[in-house]
Design a protein around this motif. Sequence first.
Motif, PDB file in Angstrom:
ATOM      1  N   GLU A 127       5.383  -8.191  12.629  1.00  0.00           N
ATOM      2  CA  GLU A 127       5.465  -9.538  12.053  1.00  0.00           C
ATOM      3  C   GLU A 127       4.847  -9.570  10.652  1.00  0.00           C
ATOM      4  O   GLU A 127       5.390 -10.160   9.725  1.00  0.00           O
ATOM      5  N   LYS A 128       3.694  -8.876  10.532  1.00  0.00           N
ATOM      6  CA  LYS A 128       3.012  -8.827   9.232  1.00  0.00           C
ATOM      7  C   LYS A 128       3.913  -8.123   8.195  1.00  0.00           C
ATOM      8  O   LYS A 128       4.037  -8.567   7.049  1.00  0.00           O
ATOM      9  N   GLN A 129       4.556  -7.053   8.644  1.00  0.00           N
ATOM     10  CA  GLN A 129       5.466  -6.299   7.762  1.00  0.00           C
ATOM     11  C   GLN A 129       6.621  -7.199   7.278  1.00  0.00           C
ATOM     12  O   GLN A 129       6.930  -7.254   6.095  1.00  0.00           O
ATOM     13  N   VAL A 135       2.086   1.391  11.587  1.00  0.00           N
ATOM     14  CA  VAL A 135       1.242   2.335  12.333  1.00  0.00           C
ATOM     15  C   VAL A 135       0.202   2.914  11.366  1.00  0.00           C
ATOM     16  O   VAL A 135       0.544   3.725  10.500  1.00  0.00           O
ATOM     17  N   ALA A 136      -1.027   2.438  11.485  1.00  0.00           N
ATOM     18  CA  ALA A 136      -2.128   2.899  10.622  1.00  0.00           C
ATOM     19  C   ALA A 136      -1.738   2.887   9.145  1.00  0.00           C
ATOM     20  O   ALA A 136      -2.060   3.809   8.387  1.00  0.00           O
ATOM     21  N   GLY A 137      -1.019   1.858   8.741  1.00  0.00           N
ATOM     22  CA  GLY A 137      -0.644   1.710   7.334  1.00  0.00           C
ATOM     23  C   GLY A 137       0.219   2.860   6.824  1.00  0.00           C
ATOM     24  O   GLY A 137       0.218   3.148   5.622  1.00  0.00           O
ATOM     25  N   GLY A 138       0.970   3.496   7.744  1.00  0.00           N
ATOM     26  CA  GLY A 138       1.827   4.626   7.315  1.00  0.00           C
ATOM     27  C   GLY A 138       1.033   5.769   6.717  1.00  0.00           C
ATOM     28  O   GLY A 138       1.581   6.626   6.016  1.00  0.00           O
ATOM     29  N   SER A 146       3.106   3.585   2.507  1.00  0.00           N
ATOM     30  CA  SER A 146       1.923   4.240   3.088  1.00  0.00           C
ATOM     31  C   SER A 146       0.652   3.977   2.291  1.00  0.00           C
ATOM     32  O   SER A 146       0.689   3.872   1.061  1.00  0.00           O
ATOM     33  N   GLY A 147      -0.448   3.916   2.992  1.00  0.00           N
ATOM     34  CA  GLY A 147      -1.758   3.773   2.356  1.00  0.00           C
ATOM     35  C   GLY A 147      -2.308   5.105   1.849  1.00  0.00           C
ATOM     36  O   GLY A 147      -3.444   5.174   1.406  1.00  0.00           O
ATOM     37  N   GLY A 148      -1.518   6.178   1.945  1.00  0.00           N
ATOM     38  CA  GLY A 148      -1.944   7.473   1.396  1.00  0.00           C
ATOM     39  C   GLY A 148      -2.555   8.368   2.456  1.00  0.00           C
ATOM     40  O   GLY A 148      -2.288   8.225   3.661  1.00  0.00           O
ATOM     41  N   ALA A 149      -3.384   9.284   1.999  1.00  0.00           N
ATOM     42  CA  ALA A 149      -4.003  10.251   2.910  1.00  0.00           C
ATOM     43  C   ALA A 149      -4.791   9.514   3.990  1.00  0.00           C
ATOM     44  O   ALA A 149      -5.578   8.620   3.672  1.00  0.00           O
ATOM     45  N   ARG A 150      -4.569   9.883   5.281  1.00  0.00           N
ATOM     46  CA  ARG A 150      -5.303   9.191   6.351  1.00  0.00           C
ATOM     47  C   ARG A 150      -6.769   9.585   6.262  1.00  0.00           C
ATOM     48  O   ARG A 150      -7.137  10.749   6.481  1.00  0.00           O
ATOM     49  N   ILE A 151      -7.563   8.589   5.942  1.00  0.00           N
ATOM     50  CA  ILE A 151      -8.954   8.850   5.582  1.00  0.00           C
ATOM     51  C   ILE A 151      -9.701   9.535   6.722  1.00  0.00           C
ATOM     52  O   ILE A 151     -10.444  10.497   6.500  1.00  0.00           O
ATOM     53  N   GLN A 152      -9.423   9.137   7.966  1.00  0.00           N
ATOM     54  CA  GLN A 152     -10.139   9.705   9.116  1.00  0.00           C
ATOM     55  C   GLN A 152      -9.831  11.188   9.329  1.00  0.00           C
ATOM     56  O   GLN A 152     -10.576  11.896   9.993  1.00  0.00           O
ATOM     57  N   GLU A 153      -8.719  11.672   8.801  1.00  0.00           N
ATOM     58  CA  GLU A 153      -8.326  13.066   9.056  1.00  0.00           C
ATOM     59  C   GLU A 153      -8.743  14.032   7.949  1.00  0.00           C
ATOM     60  O   GLU A 153      -8.450  15.227   8.003  1.00  0.00           O
ATOM     61  N   GLY A 195      -2.451   7.083  -4.321  1.00  0.00           N
ATOM     62  CA  GLY A 195      -3.190   8.342  -4.368  1.00  0.00           C
ATOM     63  C   GLY A 195      -2.237   9.517  -4.511  1.00  0.00           C
ATOM     64  O   GLY A 195      -1.230   9.452  -5.217  1.00  0.00           O
ATOM     65  N   GLY A 196      -2.550  10.593  -3.780  1.00  0.00           N
ATOM     66  CA  GLY A 196      -1.742  11.808  -3.869  1.00  0.00           C
ATOM     67  C   GLY A 196      -0.318  11.602  -3.412  1.00  0.00           C
ATOM     68  O   GLY A 196       0.581  12.391  -3.763  1.00  0.00           O
ATOM     69  N   ALA A 197      -0.077  10.522  -2.661  1.00  0.00           N
ATOM     70  CA  ALA A 197       1.264  10.261  -2.133  1.00  0.00           C
ATOM     71  C   ALA A 197       2.304  10.124  -3.232  1.00  0.00           C
ATOM     72  O   ALA A 197       3.488  10.352  -3.011  1.00  0.00           O
TER      73      ALA A 197
END
Length: 514
Positions: free
Chosen positions: A27-29, A97-100, A130-137, A171-173
């Motif tokens: 819905e947000k998308q 999904v996690a901001g792509g 996408s929000g770029g590199a998944r920060i948690q990973e 970012g790098g994306a």
Amino acid sequence: MNLIKSITELRNRRALVQKGGGDAAIEKQLAMGKLTARERILAVVDKGSFTEYDLFVEHQARDFNMDKKVLHGDGVIIGTGTIQGEPVCVFAQDFTVAGGSLGLMHARKIAKIMDHALKMRVPLIGINDSGGARIQEGVNSLAGYGEIFYRNTMASGVIPQISVILGPCAGGAVYSPALTDFVFVVDKISKMFITGPSVIETVLGEKIEMEELGGARVHAEITGNAHFFAHSEQQCFEQIKRLLSFLPRANDAKPLKTKPKEPKFAKKIEEIIPSDPKQPYDVRDIIRAVVDESDFFEVQELWASNIVIGFGRINGESVGFVANQPLVLAGVLDCDSSDKAARFIRFCDAFNIPIVTFEDMPGYLPGVDQEHAGVIRHGAKILYAYSEATVPKITVILRKAYGGGYIAMNSRHLGADFNFAWPSAEIAVMGPEGAANIIFKKEIDEAQNPEEMRKQKVAEYKEKFANPYVAASKGYIDSVIEPSETRHLLIHALAGSANKVDHRPAKKHGIPPF
Ligand code: HXC
């Protein structure tokens, strides 16, 4: 479990995973005016042609509570389909999904479809959101980008690579799209930047809106990162289909031939150029007057508009056009227009698309700004690109061909196969006024009426050099032609070049002035 039950389970699993980030996120998308990743793929490929792979891939991150998170499909959809019946590979990042964001398995899925596209020799379409590199990973995400960049580079010049920016690409994306052949953006939806507004504010203390920093218009008009600008996602998908219709599947194929059709441009070609040589005109009209159905598909229309590049068909054959645009800066070559043309020439050359050049320009743009911006380095790119290209290369000089511009715009001396000139062509080291002022300076200064003498000398210079016949007498121009003969001669030249063979010295690769 019996088969019927297991089919039901498969359907349930599929339905769950295909929901991506769930109803609220979808819905947000949609509220942002964006389609979902799945809708996007289905809108771009032929109806019923999409086959998805790796639907059930899951992330393997454990830190920062990731072990408790389910990320359906790991935030990216990959698969194969057809467009206008021709096979393509596609991926679409799922922002719900996690901001792509790009983690290890997300990257592996993209790498898998890239490998598949390269092996099968079919175009690749990447939809970025996408929000770029998944920060948690952590470093796994960075590794993932590296794997993608490597594949973009390996696939460069082998299969057409298309990037579509339909959300943030941060970012790098940004570097995967930058390594691909064509970047599509949509007004208000696409955002591309290396460093986001919050980091800029922290580091530089400057507040800036995302749109102003790297919105669609910024990349279509200022940076030149984008090749196609659309007002809606649907328009963007139509542009992608149109682009692909001019391209071959890969570098070992030729673009599909269509049924030849006559141009339907209303004006006579000889009436497009004004009689006053100082008056501008739209060179796209000349292109429209020679291409099938007058259908010209322009690339990078909004950036460096002093040069026009794009695709059209001549007698059903796909052709790349490069043309100086007298409407903008008199069609001069400068840093950006040289970059724009050079890259397009290299694309056409890599994918077996003949190049037709229309020339009308007063040379390279003079001035401190251009010199300091590196017009020598940038300007050299176009010389390199034309010289290096081995596809059929045809030039028509319409009007001015002065100085470095004469050489740069696919002159005979850079290896053109056919050089035609209209009778209106002026081929000279520089414009008559500038030339007369330099070489007849003494006579003009010492004359009783310097202004009269200047006019006389300009006329003398024009008479001698500002015409196509001196160049034609030396064989630099193959034929001085009537404008109305242009399409016929292009058809003839292209038909005669179908088996062109042009070898280059053996080398690992050249070193173009990047
Ligand atoms: C993990 C991320 C994420 C990321 C977004 N999300 N970006 N998760 N890693 N990089 C998650 C959010 O936590 C949130 O999760 C969901 O995605 C949606 O994000 P929102 O922020 O709520 O959305 P929105 O307000 O629309 O803002 C979107 C955004 C913002 C502008 C993209 O999320 C953002 O600025 N993200 C960081 C952008 C960035 O700086 N990336 C660079 C990373 S470094 P929940 O669970 O709440 O729904 C990089 C270097 C790589 O890329 C170098 C390679 C060479």
